[in-house]
Design an enzyme around this catalytic site. Sequence first.
Site, PDB file in Angstrom:
ATOM      1  N   ARG A   1       0.547  -2.280  -7.924  1.00 22.48           N
ATOM      2  CA  ARG A   1       1.235  -0.978  -7.979  1.00 22.48           C
ATOM      3  C   ARG A   1       1.399  -0.384  -6.590  1.00 22.48           C
ATOM      4  NH1 ARG A   1      -1.955   1.249 -11.896  1.00 22.48           N
ATOM      5  NH2 ARG A   1      -2.109   3.077 -10.581  1.00 22.48           N
TER       6      ARG A   1
ATOM      7  N   LYS B   1     -13.444   5.840   3.136  1.00 21.24           N
ATOM      8  CA  LYS B   1     -12.954   4.466   2.984  1.00 21.24           C
ATOM      9  C   LYS B   1     -11.572   4.303   3.622  1.00 21.24           C
ATOM     10  CE  LYS B   1     -10.936   0.877   0.829  1.00 21.24           C
ATOM     11  NZ  LYS B   1      -9.483   0.612   0.737  1.00 21.24           N
TER      12      LYS B   1
END
Length: 295
Positions: free
Chosen positions: A131, A222
């Site tokens: 996606r 992250k």
Amino acid sequence: MEYNITEDNNKVIIEGIRDFDPVHIFECGQCFRWNREEDGSFTGVAFERVLNVKVENDKVILSNTNIEEFNNIWYDYFDLGRDYGKMKEIFSQDEILKEAVKFGSGIRILNQEPFEILISFIISANNAIPRIKSSIERLSKRYGKHIGEYNGKEYYAFPTAEALSKVDIEELKETKIGFRAKYVSNAAKKVYNEGVNLDYIKTLDTTHAREELMKFQGVGPKVSDCILLFSMEKYEAFPIDVWVKRIMEYFYLKEDTSMNKIQKYGEEKFKDLAGFAQQYLFYYARELGIGKKKK
DNA sequence: AGACAGGTACAAC
DNA sequence: GTTGTACCTGTC
């Protein structure tokens, strides 16, 4: 590193190169715009150019380019100045890493463009790779510069900050990026209108650069470490996603270790090579499903 | 149907 | 500081 480089009919051929496997490089989670062709080669877009990469025996063949582009762009993009073999020797002192390195032996960390990586990894949050890739293709097709046709397909550059800053959020959502649309829009505006300079952030040391990146909405620990590692040459960055968390807990630590502790552990254990270690571990863990809870 | 996927923002303790 | 929860979307 010394290679034998030759140019031939819109191709650049590199002989004698080690530690270079397109599958490992393009499928280890660092990039989203490279796709496998039927013949096993990969075609992708970077720096407003279309490139095809193929390996035959001990040759790497870069198609749709020339020596000048190779010297100006692709040498650095593929990190060809670094001796991965030497690094892998160091890593092989650790039994876990030794296996991970064996598994992803042809990984190289690409030197990608900061703005593209900023936006791409904002989109990656709580998302799935297929996606993410399709959203980025939609973004590029709609708002990026058309850069030509290769092998029967049309290719588009990643959109500029200027282009994205002018798109309203509801329209951005048509690229299926969901709740991240506001973060993408905000980041583009910061870079284009508010003078936030990614090239300047790249010159800072890792800690300060990370602080600056985390000021972008949608950029947390992250994502900031991915931007540092994949586009700012900060190889001590140690991005921890679900897979790295799993493999670190599985082999080195115990279950339910906090992100902060894993981060500290990784940085202290692997030091200035933490980013490379992370990449081998990530690829190893994800491909083998290490630490994933069975249903 | 409901969980899950390359996390982050935000609120509550 | 640390922890819990909602969140676009598509696929299994």
